[in-house]
Design a protein around this motif. Sequence first.
Motif, short mmCIF file in Angstrom:
data_model
loop_
_atom_site.label_atom_id
_atom_site.label_comp_id
_atom_site.label_asym_id
_atom_site.label_seq_id
_atom_site.Cartn_x
_atom_site.Cartn_y
_atom_site.Cartn_z
N GLN A 181 0.83 -1.21 0.00
CA GLN A 181 0.00 0.00 0.00
C GLN A 181 0.86 1.25 0.00
O GLN A 181 0.57 2.22 -0.71
N GLN A 182 1.94 1.25 0.79
CA GLN A 182 2.84 2.41 0.82
C GLN A 182 3.49 2.64 -0.54
O GLN A 182 3.56 3.78 -1.03
N ALA A 183 3.95 1.56 -1.16
CA ALA A 183 4.60 1.68 -2.47
C ALA A 183 3.62 2.19 -3.51
O ALA A 183 3.92 3.12 -4.27
N GLN A 184 2.43 1.61 -3.55
CA GLN A 184 1.43 2.01 -4.53
C GLN A 184 0.97 3.45 -4.31
O GLN A 184 0.91 4.25 -5.26
N ASP A 185 0.69 3.80 -3.07
CA ASP A 185 0.21 5.16 -2.79
C ASP A 185 1.27 6.20 -3.16
O ASP A 185 0.95 7.23 -3.78
N THR A 186 2.52 5.92 -2.81
CA THR A 186 3.59 6.89 -3.09
C THR A 186 3.82 7.02 -4.59
O THR A 186 3.97 8.14 -5.11
N GLN A 187 3.86 5.90 -5.29
CA GLN A 187 4.14 5.97 -6.72
C GLN A 187 2.94 6.52 -7.50
O GLN A 187 3.13 7.19 -8.52
N LYS A 188 1.76 6.32 -6.99
CA LYS A 188 0.59 6.96 -7.59
C LYS A 188 0.68 8.47 -7.41
O LYS A 188 0.37 9.25 -8.34
N ASP A 189 1.15 8.92 -6.22
CA ASP A 189 1.33 10.35 -5.98
C ASP A 189 2.39 10.94 -6.90
O ASP A 189 2.24 12.06 -7.40
N ILE A 190 3.48 10.19 -7.13
CA ILE A 190 4.53 10.66 -8.03
C ILE A 190 3.98 10.83 -9.45
O ILE A 190 4.23 11.82 -10.12
N ARG A 191 3.18 9.87 -9.88
CA ARG A 191 2.58 9.94 -11.22
C ARG A 191 1.62 11.12 -11.32
O ARG A 191 1.59 11.83 -12.34
N ILE A 209 9.58 2.88 -11.01
CA ILE A 209 9.94 1.59 -10.43
C ILE A 209 10.22 1.75 -8.95
O ILE A 209 10.44 2.86 -8.45
N TYR A 210 10.23 0.64 -8.23
CA TYR A 210 10.43 0.65 -6.78
C TYR A 210 11.77 0.02 -6.43
O TYR A 210 12.17 -0.98 -7.02
N GLY A 211 12.46 0.59 -5.46
CA GLY A 211 13.69 0.01 -4.95
C GLY A 211 13.76 0.16 -3.45
O GLY A 211 13.48 1.23 -2.91
N GLY A 212 14.13 -0.89 -2.78
CA GLY A 212 14.22 -0.83 -1.33
C GLY A 212 14.04 -2.22 -0.74
O GLY A 212 12.93 -2.60 -0.39
N SER A 213 15.14 -2.99 -0.70
CA SER A 213 15.12 -4.36 -0.17
C SER A 213 14.12 -5.25 -0.90
O SER A 213 13.45 -6.09 -0.29
N VAL A 214 14.02 -5.07 -2.22
CA VAL A 214 13.22 -5.99 -3.03
C VAL A 214 13.93 -7.34 -3.07
O VAL A 214 15.14 -7.42 -3.24
N ASN A 215 13.16 -8.42 -2.92
CA ASN A 215 13.75 -9.75 -2.96
C ASN A 215 12.79 -10.74 -3.61
O ASN A 215 11.69 -10.37 -4.04
N LEU A 222 4.57 -6.93 -5.12
CA LEU A 222 4.82 -5.56 -5.54
C LEU A 222 4.61 -5.36 -7.04
O LEU A 222 4.13 -4.32 -7.48
N ALA A 223 4.96 -6.38 -7.83
CA ALA A 223 4.86 -6.27 -9.29
C ALA A 223 3.41 -6.16 -9.76
O ALA A 223 3.15 -5.68 -10.87
N LYS A 224 2.47 -6.57 -8.93
CA LYS A 224 1.05 -6.52 -9.31
C LYS A 224 0.45 -5.12 -9.15
O LYS A 224 -0.65 -4.86 -9.66
N LEU A 225 1.15 -4.24 -8.48
CA LEU A 225 0.60 -2.91 -8.19
C LEU A 225 0.55 -2.08 -9.47
O LEU A 225 1.49 -2.06 -10.26
N PRO A 226 -0.55 -1.35 -9.69
CA PRO A 226 -0.74 -0.65 -10.96
C PRO A 226 0.27 0.46 -11.25
O PRO A 226 0.52 0.77 -12.41
N ASP A 227 0.87 1.05 -10.20
CA ASP A 227 1.83 2.13 -10.43
C ASP A 227 3.27 1.70 -10.15
O ASP A 227 4.16 2.55 -10.09
#
Length: 251
Positions: A181-191, A209-215, A222-227
């Motif tokens: 939710q944090q990743a999606q909300d933040t990247q939606k805000d960036i868009r 794209i997202y970076g931060g301890s992705v494993n 995370l890849a399923k998130l629309p943004d």
Amino acid sequence: MARQFFVGGNLKMNPDTVAAKVALIKAINVADLDPTTELVISPPTIYLLPLKDILRKDAKIAAQNCYFKDSGAFTGEISPAQLADAEIPFVILGHSERRTLFHETSEIVATKTRAALDKGISVILCIGETLAQREAGETAKVNEAQLEPVIDLLKESDWSKIVVAYEPVWAIGTGKVATSQQAQDTQKDIRAFLSKAVSPAVAESTRIIYGGSVNGSNCKELAKLPDVDGFLVGGASLKPEFVDIVNSNKV
């Protein structure tokens, strides 16, 4: 419009031998990777050319940094002109380690971005907030402040060569990961900010794209998130699970 999934492997100053780097590239070369994902590998500068020559042809090499001058008395730097001459197609700019350890301001990052684009080099542009800034509710403010100097120097057409990497500083190398939710909300805000500050067309087409301890364990969710249009991967790019991350958008 559909945005091509993008995964960057930022090797940082690792591993510390030529043999280890060659072994890493060979492992990537033989892996069964999703052909619809754009893959970029970013080794230390000294290894750019030798690894470029052996990396599989459906992947690309990226520099981890560059200066904003084409030549001159700038000991220790590498120039956009040199990267272009060496046919290095991507460069990472504005990484939090460059901002915090080497005191690069957003204005310097913007100048570097303009210089790289002028030489035909695509840019992975990193932005992100600290834990204190997130806890203070300043995430959007910080990301916008880091983007604004870049926006001021770019034409709308330049954005086709930009990938924005949102990397919350508190999640880089810490094992902490932004929740979905944090990743999606933040990247939606960036868009949404790009839509307002540049244009709706740029906002829709620019990959964030997202970076931060992705494993390998969290990448599928995370890849399923629309943004979330992919990942910039640090530590996990040195491990076998990197293949799973590259394939995380595979249907």
